[in-house]
Design an enzyme around this catalytic site. Structure first.
Site, PDB file in Angstrom:
ATOM      1  N   THR A 152      -3.039  28.046 -36.500  1.00 51.21           N
ATOM      2  CA  THR A 152      -4.465  27.729 -36.357  1.00 51.21           C
ATOM      3  C   THR A 152      -4.936  26.671 -37.345  1.00 51.21           C
ATOM      4  O   THR A 152      -5.789  25.844 -37.020  1.00 51.21           O
ATOM      5  CB  THR A 152      -5.300  29.022 -36.571  1.00 51.21           C
ATOM      6  OG1 THR A 152      -4.904  29.955 -35.589  1.00 51.21           O
ATOM      7  CG2 THR A 152      -6.783  28.765 -36.432  1.00 51.21           C
ATOM      8  N   ASP A 192       0.015  34.857 -37.067  1.00 55.22           N
ATOM      9  CA  ASP A 192       0.524  35.929 -36.193  1.00 55.22           C
ATOM     10  C   ASP A 192       1.900  36.442 -36.605  1.00 55.22           C
ATOM     11  O   ASP A 192       2.137  37.646 -36.610  1.00 55.22           O
ATOM     12  CB  ASP A 192       0.582  35.446 -34.731  1.00 55.22           C
ATOM     13  CG  ASP A 192      -0.810  35.293 -34.117  1.00 55.22           C
ATOM     14  OD1 ASP A 192      -1.788  35.717 -34.749  1.00 55.22           O
ATOM     15  OD2 ASP A 192      -0.904  34.749 -32.992  1.00 55.22           O
ATOM     16  N   GLN A 234       5.602  54.847 -38.532  1.00 56.06           N
ATOM     17  CA  GLN A 234       4.474  54.173 -37.880  1.00 56.06           C
ATOM     18  C   GLN A 234       3.287  54.080 -38.837  1.00 56.06           C
ATOM     19  O   GLN A 234       2.343  53.327 -38.593  1.00 56.06           O
ATOM     20  CB  GLN A 234       4.068  54.935 -36.609  1.00 56.06           C
ATOM     21  CG  GLN A 234       5.126  54.848 -35.529  1.00 56.06           C
ATOM     22  CD  GLN A 234       4.830  55.714 -34.324  1.00 56.06           C
ATOM     23  OE1 GLN A 234       3.686  56.059 -34.045  1.00 56.06           O
ATOM     24  NE2 GLN A 234       5.856  56.079 -33.586  1.00 56.06           N
ATOM     25  N   CYS A 235       3.313  54.872 -39.917  1.00 57.21           N
ATOM     26  CA  CYS A 235       2.238  54.800 -40.918  1.00 57.21           C
ATOM     27  C   CYS A 235       2.405  53.531 -41.744  1.00 57.21           C
ATOM     28  O   CYS A 235       3.517  53.131 -42.049  1.00 57.21           O
ATOM     29  CB  CYS A 235       2.292  55.996 -41.866  1.00 57.21           C
ATOM     30  SG  CYS A 235       1.905  57.539 -41.076  1.00 57.21           S
ATOM     31  N   ASP A 250       2.458  27.291 -32.166  1.00 57.63           N
ATOM     32  CA  ASP A 250       1.715  28.517 -32.415  1.00 57.63           C
ATOM     33  C   ASP A 250       2.799  29.501 -32.861  1.00 57.63           C
ATOM     34  O   ASP A 250       3.871  29.576 -32.255  1.00 57.63           O
ATOM     35  CB  ASP A 250       1.069  28.987 -31.105  1.00 57.63           C
ATOM     36  CG  ASP A 250       0.212  30.230 -31.299  1.00 57.63           C
ATOM     37  OD1 ASP A 250      -0.984  30.166 -30.963  1.00 57.63           O
ATOM     38  OD2 ASP A 250       0.732  31.264 -31.753  1.00 57.63           O
ATOM     39  N   SER A 251       2.536  30.262 -33.913  1.00 52.40           N
ATOM     40  CA  SER A 251       3.631  31.061 -34.483  1.00 52.40           C
ATOM     41  C   SER A 251       4.090  32.190 -33.573  1.00 52.40           C
ATOM     42  O   SER A 251       5.100  32.839 -33.861  1.00 52.40           O
ATOM     43  CB  SER A 251       3.254  31.605 -35.856  1.00 52.40           C
ATOM     44  OG  SER A 251       2.380  32.693 -35.750  1.00 52.40           O
ATOM     45  N   SER A 252       3.396  32.414 -32.464  1.00 51.47           N
ATOM     46  CA  SER A 252       3.913  33.398 -31.500  1.00 51.47           C
ATOM     47  C   SER A 252       5.211  32.893 -30.869  1.00 51.47           C
ATOM     48  O   SER A 252       5.970  33.666 -30.292  1.00 51.47           O
ATOM     49  CB  SER A 252       2.880  33.671 -30.404  1.00 51.47           C
ATOM     50  OG  SER A 252       1.732  34.199 -31.016  1.00 51.47           O
TER      51      SER A 252
HETATM   52  N1  ASP Z   1      -1.951  32.112 -32.964  1.00 53.72           N
HETATM   53  C1  ASP Z   1      -2.007  31.530 -34.289  1.00 53.72           C
HETATM   54  C2  ASP Z   1      -0.593  31.427 -34.807  1.00 53.72           C
HETATM   55  O1  ASP Z   1      -0.058  32.391 -35.286  1.00 53.72           O
HETATM   56  C3  ASP Z   1      -2.871  32.344 -35.185  1.00 53.72           C
HETATM   57  C4  ASP Z   1      -3.012  31.789 -36.584  1.00 53.72           C
HETATM   58  O2  ASP Z   1      -2.513  30.759 -36.961  1.00 53.72           O
HETATM   59  O3  ASP Z   1      -3.696  32.419 -37.387  1.00 53.72           O
HETATM   60  O4  ASP Z   1      -0.005  30.372 -34.745  1.00 53.72           O
END
Ligand code: ASP
Length: 349
Positions: free
Chosen positions: A12, A89, A274-275, A56-58
């Protein structure tokens, strides 16, 4: 003069709104430079390396982690520190992966990014970037103050393999409830030296082989035999089992039998909770006694991000299954605490 290498991977921080679709898309690094004229006032020699493509880091991938590690290795002698601009992300995954890949690190590798693009008026990007640069260049007695892979976000510096993204709406996107922050930025930058790793005479050794031969079994009440069978019976070498509370699972015979069979076939099973606060304590309850007996590895207080990347790192090395079991329960890079967990009681969550 302090020399810092900024590595821009995307996220972002450098995004702009696409005029036709209205969605946020990564943009080139000039966008960032134009928006932070303050950079030229910093008394550092800054060089920028931009990834191509920026993402985008996804879309982050272990192959890119290898490229990042190689870039740091090649530039290691020439720079005092590294700042990696990365989407929030998957930032905690990348930071965790690099913590395992960069053995013997004694220079700062500071990840940062932002929740709002750098061109927006209310952006958090400028403060994050400028303070990350200050942290990467901070020295005491000629030595780096934070010779670790870490994440700087919203006034807090976290150990990379202890942090996770917990909030997609607040500027405060990260938390590290099982380990104290390494530094806080207010009027002064105050470093928590007692909790920062020291590696004075370390020599950098970069590990570049990762294996994604893993699967995740997340337990929930009512999980079916068919689902457990499908995951445990899949061809992968290792399974992260996300359990309840202090590492507990159902005690149905069929469930325990499937786990036992998987282990006998040579699969590695790692139990993490999961905690988000606290630790796995195998054998504390009846519902984890048998897991301990079977030899399932305890992930103690590791984050999911650290567990995934630690397994990728260990499976990529030439270790026997027994050794991987041992190393999973060993603190390699500050990613887990076995005794006297540092701040569970103090954790605000
Ligand atoms: N979708 C963005 C990413 O991870 C979110 C971010 O940068 O905060 O690339």
């Amino acid at each position: 003069m302090t020399r810092i290498l900024i590595i821009y991977t995307g996220g972002t921080i450098g995004m702009v709104n696409d005029s036709t679709t209205g969605v946020l898309k990564p943009f080139d690094f000039n966008q960032i430079l134009e928006n932070v004229p303050e950079l030229s006032r910093l008394n550092y020699q800054i060089k920028i390396h931009s990834f191509d493509p920026i993402i985008d880091s996804s879309n982050m991938h272990p192959e890119i982690w290898v490229q990042l590690a190689e870039l740091i290795e090649d530039n290691y002698p020439s720079y005092d520190g590294f700042v990696i601009l990365h989407g929030s992300d998957t930032m905690a995954f990348t930071a965790s992966a690099l913590s395992f890949m960069l053995e013997g690190l004694n220079k700062p590798v500071v990840f940062t990014g932002s929740q709002l693009p750098i061109g927006e008026i209310r952006t958090d990007a400028k403060e994050n970037l400028i303070t990350a640069l200050e942290i990467a260049s901070a020295k005491k007695g000629g030595k780096a103050k934070v010779p670790e892979v870490c994440i700087y976000f919203d006034s807090q510096l976290f150990r990379g393999n202890r942090a996770f993204k917990y909030n997609s709406a607040k500027f405060e996107a990260f938390r590290s409830p099982n380990y104290p922050v390494l530094a806080e930025a207010g009027v002064h930058l105050s470093f928590n030296y007692a909790n920062i790793r020291k590696c004075d005479n370390c020599v950098l050794k970069v590990h570049k082989s990762l294996s994604n031969d893993i699967a995740v079994l997340k337990i929930y009440p009512g999980i079916s035999q068919q689902t457990v069978k499908a995951i445990l019976g899949s061809k992968v070498k290792a399974i992260i089992m996300e359990t309840f509370g202090a590492g507990n699972t159902p005690t149905d015979k069929w469930f325990l039998l499937l786990l036992e069979q998987a282990i006998k076939k040579g699969k590695i099973i790692l139990d993490i909770s999961q905690c988000k606060v606290g630790s796995v304590e195998l054998g504390r309850y009846e519902t984890s006694r048998e897991l301990k007996g079977m030899g399932i590895a305890s992930g103690y207080d590791m984050t999911f991000e650290a567990a995934v990347t630690k397994l990728m790192f260990l499976l990529g090395g030439s270790f026997s299954t027994e050794r991987i079991y041992e190393l999973l329960e060993t603190d390699l890079r500050g990613e887990l605490s076995k005794k006297n967990p540092t701040n569970w009681k103090k954790a605000v969550f």
